[in-house]
Design a protein around this motif. Structure first.
Motif, PDB file in Angstrom:
ATOM      1  N   ARG A 303      20.923  27.987  36.299  1.00 24.27           N
ATOM      2  CA  ARG A 303      19.954  26.966  35.909  1.00 24.27           C
ATOM      3  C   ARG A 303      20.602  25.791  35.182  1.00 24.27           C
ATOM      4  N   VAL A 304      21.719  26.012  34.520  1.00 23.66           N
ATOM      5  CA  VAL A 304      22.393  24.914  33.828  1.00 23.66           C
ATOM      6  C   VAL A 304      22.849  23.856  34.820  1.00 23.66           C
ATOM      7  N   LEU A 305      23.199  24.259  36.038  1.00 18.76           N
ATOM      8  CA  LEU A 305      23.632  23.291  37.049  1.00 18.76           C
ATOM      9  C   LEU A 305      22.471  22.545  37.675  1.00 18.76           C
ATOM     10  N   HIS A 306      21.360  23.229  37.874  1.00 21.41           N
ATOM     11  CA  HIS A 306      20.309  22.680  38.727  1.00 21.41           C
ATOM     12  C   HIS A 306      18.991  22.370  38.019  1.00 21.41           C
ATOM     13  N   ILE A 307      18.697  23.076  36.945  1.00 17.39           N
ATOM     14  CA  ILE A 307      17.379  22.964  36.324  1.00 17.39           C
ATOM     15  C   ILE A 307      17.436  22.290  34.954  1.00 17.39           C
ATOM     16  N   ASP A 308      18.459  22.583  34.186  1.00 15.86           N
ATOM     17  CA  ASP A 308      18.542  22.056  32.821  1.00 15.86           C
ATOM     18  C   ASP A 308      19.359  20.774  32.738  1.00 15.86           C
ATOM     19  N   GLN A 309      19.539  20.098  33.855  1.00 14.92           N
ATOM     20  CA  GLN A 309      20.260  18.830  33.899  1.00 14.92           C
ATOM     21  C   GLN A 309      19.365  17.775  34.535  1.00 14.92           C
ATOM     22  N   LEU A 310      19.790  16.537  34.429  1.00 11.56           N
ATOM     23  CA  LEU A 310      19.038  15.448  35.043  1.00 11.56           C
ATOM     24  C   LEU A 310      19.399  15.264  36.513  1.00 11.56           C
ATOM     25  N   SER A 311      20.377  16.022  36.977  1.00 15.62           N
ATOM     26  CA  SER A 311      20.713  15.986  38.390  1.00 15.62           C
ATOM     27  C   SER A 311      21.133  17.385  38.805  1.00 15.62           C
ATOM     28  N   SER A 312      21.589  17.521  40.031  1.00 13.57           N
ATOM     29  CA  SER A 312      21.994  18.805  40.576  1.00 13.57           C
ATOM     30  C   SER A 312      22.920  18.543  41.751  1.00 13.57           C
ATOM     31  N   PRO A 313      23.886  19.415  41.991  1.00 18.03           N
ATOM     32  CA  PRO A 313      24.723  19.247  43.188  1.00 18.03           C
ATOM     33  C   PRO A 313      23.911  19.217  44.475  1.00 18.03           C
ATOM     34  N   LEU A 314      22.717  19.808  44.438  1.00 17.20           N
ATOM     35  CA  LEU A 314      21.876  19.825  45.634  1.00 17.20           C
ATOM     36  C   LEU A 314      21.339  18.441  45.977  1.00 17.20           C
ATOM     37  N   ARG A 457       4.330  31.585  49.157  1.00 19.49           N
ATOM     38  CA  ARG A 457       4.253  30.174  48.751  1.00 19.49           C
ATOM     39  C   ARG A 457       5.452  29.838  47.872  1.00 19.49           C
ATOM     40  N   LEU A 458       6.141  28.762  48.243  1.00 24.62           N
ATOM     41  CA  LEU A 458       7.284  28.260  47.501  1.00 24.62           C
ATOM     42  C   LEU A 458       6.891  26.940  46.856  1.00 24.62           C
ATOM     43  N   HIS A 459       7.028  26.857  45.558  1.00 18.30           N
ATOM     44  CA  HIS A 459       6.626  25.639  44.841  1.00 18.30           C
ATOM     45  C   HIS A 459       7.767  24.617  44.872  1.00 18.30           C
ATOM     46  N   SER A 460       8.601  24.596  43.867  1.00 17.04           N
ATOM     47  CA  SER A 460       9.755  23.702  43.834  1.00 17.04           C
ATOM     48  C   SER A 460      10.912  24.391  43.141  1.00 17.04           C
ATOM     49  N   TYR A 461      10.621  25.017  42.046  1.00 19.40           N
ATOM     50  CA  TYR A 461      11.633  25.690  41.221  1.00 19.40           C
ATOM     51  C   TYR A 461      12.501  26.634  42.052  1.00 19.40           C
ATOM     52  N   GLU A 462      11.896  27.417  42.927  1.00 23.75           N
ATOM     53  CA  GLU A 462      12.629  28.449  43.649  1.00 23.75           C
ATOM     54  C   GLU A 462      13.754  27.881  44.506  1.00 23.75           C
ATOM     55  N   ALA A 463      13.578  26.653  44.991  1.00 26.21           N
ATOM     56  CA  ALA A 463      14.607  26.064  45.851  1.00 26.21           C
ATOM     57  C   ALA A 463      15.917  25.869  45.107  1.00 26.21           C
ATOM     58  N   PHE A 464      15.861  25.839  43.789  1.00 25.13           N
ATOM     59  CA  PHE A 464      17.053  25.623  42.979  1.00 25.13           C
ATOM     60  C   PHE A 464      17.642  26.937  42.467  1.00 25.13           C
TER      61      PHE A 464
END
Length: 714
Positions: A303-314, A457-464
């Protein structure tokens, strides 16, 4: 004549020492011994006399003549550092060390003292043990004798550029901690040189690994997180053992993750674990292979890479980011679709549809769905909260067990447990609607569902997260997304979703009852900007503050109202840092009344009455319920073009009406000032927003889509 200084804290073996001294003398060296062991103990003077030393000196054996504060500090220090505090001021030792050509530690606790003495005499090699010391004397003789003596003026510590590889040549790894007390790592020079020591050629594998760990430990203590991570990675790159290499890469990555940083060697760490997984899988060791894959996924989707930052490698290249996973032989094996023996049965025509709605704790978006279908004449509803049953909760999030099962050829203990706990629910239901494509989705697709239809059902969070990569979508009939851009991202991440056995895709808005939000607003609400939900870094409320400051330059009546709980600093270091910066930013604005924090509430409609402009400041969203509720209340929507999706075929611009989305804080301020310039213009814009919200997102509209999904699209 070559001068050798031996330092000992423990009583040496005098016979071995005497033999070594004779060898030193044969090489033309004189040997001096400084010891903190009791040299006046019974029999010791006689033994020392037989050794043939050129000089013997008793070092201080305690700190009784030093300050009480120093004695307290020494009591909490490692033995090696404590010894230096005890003897470091000894004038005989320091003078002899300056004149020595070789410095030698005879036992582990003397290593740090010799290291410090080497700071004062940079021409003398520092060794641990008699054999390396004899070799050093031989090398000096081959070079034509010791180097010319240097000035006795000691350089400042920060200017000392020591040759670490020389100073700790052949130092056993278990002694590195004694030789590298944490204060040394505060020095930039010391930290860099110790880091370089772990890459010395010829170092045994286990010694290199242990050395890197101890050096990293000291760097971490000294606040050099990146240095610690790089040290471990440098060592890992030179270790052929796949398990040990992956362990060191993992430890280095976690050093940075714990500090809220994206690991600079993330790719190498993931690659090391996948290489280990492939090797173990090729040998038939599926449990070990699964564990390696689990670690790779844990790092890759932390989550530090994708959720707790203002960007993500994705955000840059989602498909490229996951490509290394799917090149792995072990990962290809566990991600293969298993399919189902029979297709899902059509909805019954002679009785109500048996619908099982399931989730794990989080039912935030299920209330209206449950209420509606509980009263629907064509549906018999059951609700299952997996988190409410300790056995179901345990298997729902058991990532290592899921992966081991996926790599196994036949039934596993995990699969049998899932069968036992979930089969009664599957046998009852015609359709299972599983909320969130997370751990429970991976668990449920471990087994063949029979002819029961599976809707996830997939919301948004799961994709990260790693969970979609641990789900067998060939056993899912329908995959529901909350927005087109989320569908695009998820499909680009998971190859199975692009294959022949992919489920049917649906895009359905969240179930929201918006009619209660449309309430009259007071005239002063025109100058109130609102942000609903600030509990995640991705909400980026600092962007909203930027917008506020811009409009206040034109009219100081504008305020920013924040609705919702604060970010939890316990989530991660990255969240803690953002929260700290944000609190510091708004402190003066709160004091002046320009920012008002209302905190969490169970009555959002009443709070929205005071808000005239509703903001979406996020860097990414699924559909942003708070903004939709604000629009339904008659607040004018101003939506940041979510940077994560900006410029892509589907984004905030394709989700919301034209004119709502802005590219920058400046454009946001311009829209606010224009729309709220007069009360009439503000009311007119608010009415248009309400009309759109109620005709597109309100539950009477959306419920028809869910009825079609469950009752008609089987």
């Amino acid at each position: 004549m070559t001068e050798v200084l031996l330092v000992a804290t423990d009583r040496p073996q005098f016979g071995v020492l005497a033999s070594a001294v004779r060898k030193f003398e044969a090489l033309g060296a004189r040997v001096h011994l400084a010891g903190s062991f009791p040299m006046d103990a019974e029999g010791v003077p006689e033994e020392l006399a037989k050794v043939g030393l050129a000089g013997v000196h008793q070092l201080p054996r305690n700190l009784k003549h030093r300050s009480q504060a120093l004695r307290r500090r020494a009591g909490k220090s490692p033995r090696g550092l404590r010894l230096w505090m005890q003897i470091g001021r000894d004038s005989w030792l320091r003078a002899r060390a300056r004149r020595a050509d070789v410095l030698v530690a005879l036992d582990p606790s003397a290593v740090y003292t010799v290291w410090r003495l080497a700071e004062y005499n940079r021409t003398a090699p520092a060794k641990f043990g008699l054999t390396p010391a004899l070799k050093a004397v031989e090398e000096l003789q081959e070079q034509g004798g010791p180097a010319a003596p240097r000035s006795s003026v000691l350089p400042p510590l920060h200017a000392v550029a020591r040759d670490v590889r020389r100073s700790v040549d052949n130092l056993p790894a278990q002694l590195v901690r004694a030789a590298t007390p944490r204060p040394v790592m505060r020095s930039g020079v010391g930290a860099r040189l110790w880091r370089s020591a772990v890459t010395a050629p010829g170092m045994p594998v286990r010694v290199r690994a242990a050395t890197s760990r101890y050096v990293a430990e000291g760097m971490q203590w000294a606040g050099r997180t990146s240095g610690a991570a790089l040290t471990l990675a440098d060592a890992a790159a030179r270790i052929p053992d796949l398990k040990l290499r992956s362990d060191l890469y993992y430890e280095g990555a976690m050093q940075e993750i714990r500090k809220g940083l994206s690991p600079r060697n993330l790719g190498k760490a993931v690659a090391a674990h996948l290489a280990l997984a492939d090797a173990e899988y090729a040998k038939g060791r599926t449990d070990d292979a699964a564990e390696a894959v689990n670690r790779a996924l844990f790092l890759h989707f932390h989550r530090v890479l994708h959720i707790d930052q203002l960007s993500s490698p994705l955000a840059k290249d989602a498909e490229g980011f996951v490509a290394p996973l799917y090149r792995s032989q072990a990962y290809q094996a566990l991600s293969r679709p298993r399919g189902r023996k029979v297709p899902a049965a059509p909805a019954p025509t002679d009785r109500p549809l048996r619908l099982l709605v399931a989730t794990s704790a989080n039912d935030n978006f299920l209330h209206l769905i449950k209420e509606h279908f509980a009263d629907h004449p064509g549906v018999e509803l059951r609700y299952l909260d997996l988190a409410a049953n300790k056995h179901l909760k345990r298997i729902s999030w058991a990532a290592p067990r899921m992966l081991k099962d996926r790599l196994s050829d036949g039934a596993s203990d995990y699969q049998e447990e899932v069968e036992r706990l979930m089969r009664p629910h599957l046998d009852w239901a015609d359709t299972v609607f599983l909320e969130w494509a997370a751990g429970p989705a991976g668990m449920l697709t471990t087994i063949d569902p029979g002819d029961t239809r599976i809707v996830v059902r997939l919301h948004s969070y799961e994709a990260f997260t790693r969970w979609p990569h641990m789900t067998d979508f060939s056993r899912v009939d329908d995959l529901v997304f909350v927005a087109p851009h989320v569908k695009d991202l998820t499909a680009s991440l998971v190859p199975m979703l692009r294959g022949e056995q992919a489920p049917r895709f649906h895009v359905l808005d969240n179930a929201m009852d918006l009619t209660g939000f449309n309430r009259p607003k007071p005239a002063e609400a025109r100058f109130n900007l609102g942000l609903v939900g600030i509990s995640q870094v991705a909400k980026d409320p600092k962007w909203a503050v930027d917008v506020l400051e811009r409009v206040r330059k034109h009219d100081e009546r504008y305020r920013l109202i924040l609705v919702g709980g604060d970010m939890d600093p316990r989530t991660s270091q990255a969240t803690r840092e953002y929260r700290r910066e944000f609190d510091r930013l708004i402190a003066p604005l709160e004091e002046s009344g320009a920012v008002v924090k209302l905190g969490p509430t169970d009555d959002v409609p009443s709070k929205l009455v005071e808000i005239g402009t509703i903001l979406s400041s996020s860097v990414r969203e699924g559909c942003h319920v708070g903004l939709m509720e604000g629009a339904a209340s008659g607040a004018v929507p101003v939506v940041r073009d979510w940077p994560f999706y900006a410029g892509k075929p589907n984004s905030a611009r394709t989700l919301y009406p034209e004119g709502w989305v802005v590219a920058s804080p400046a454009e946001a301020a311009e829209r606010i000032l224009k729309v709220t310039a007069t009360e009439e213009a503000w009311h007119a814009a608010g009415e248009l927003a309400t009309e759109h919200a109620l005709t597109v997102w309100d539950w009477p509209v959306v419920q028809k889509h869910f009825e079609k999904l469950f009752l008609e699209e089987n």
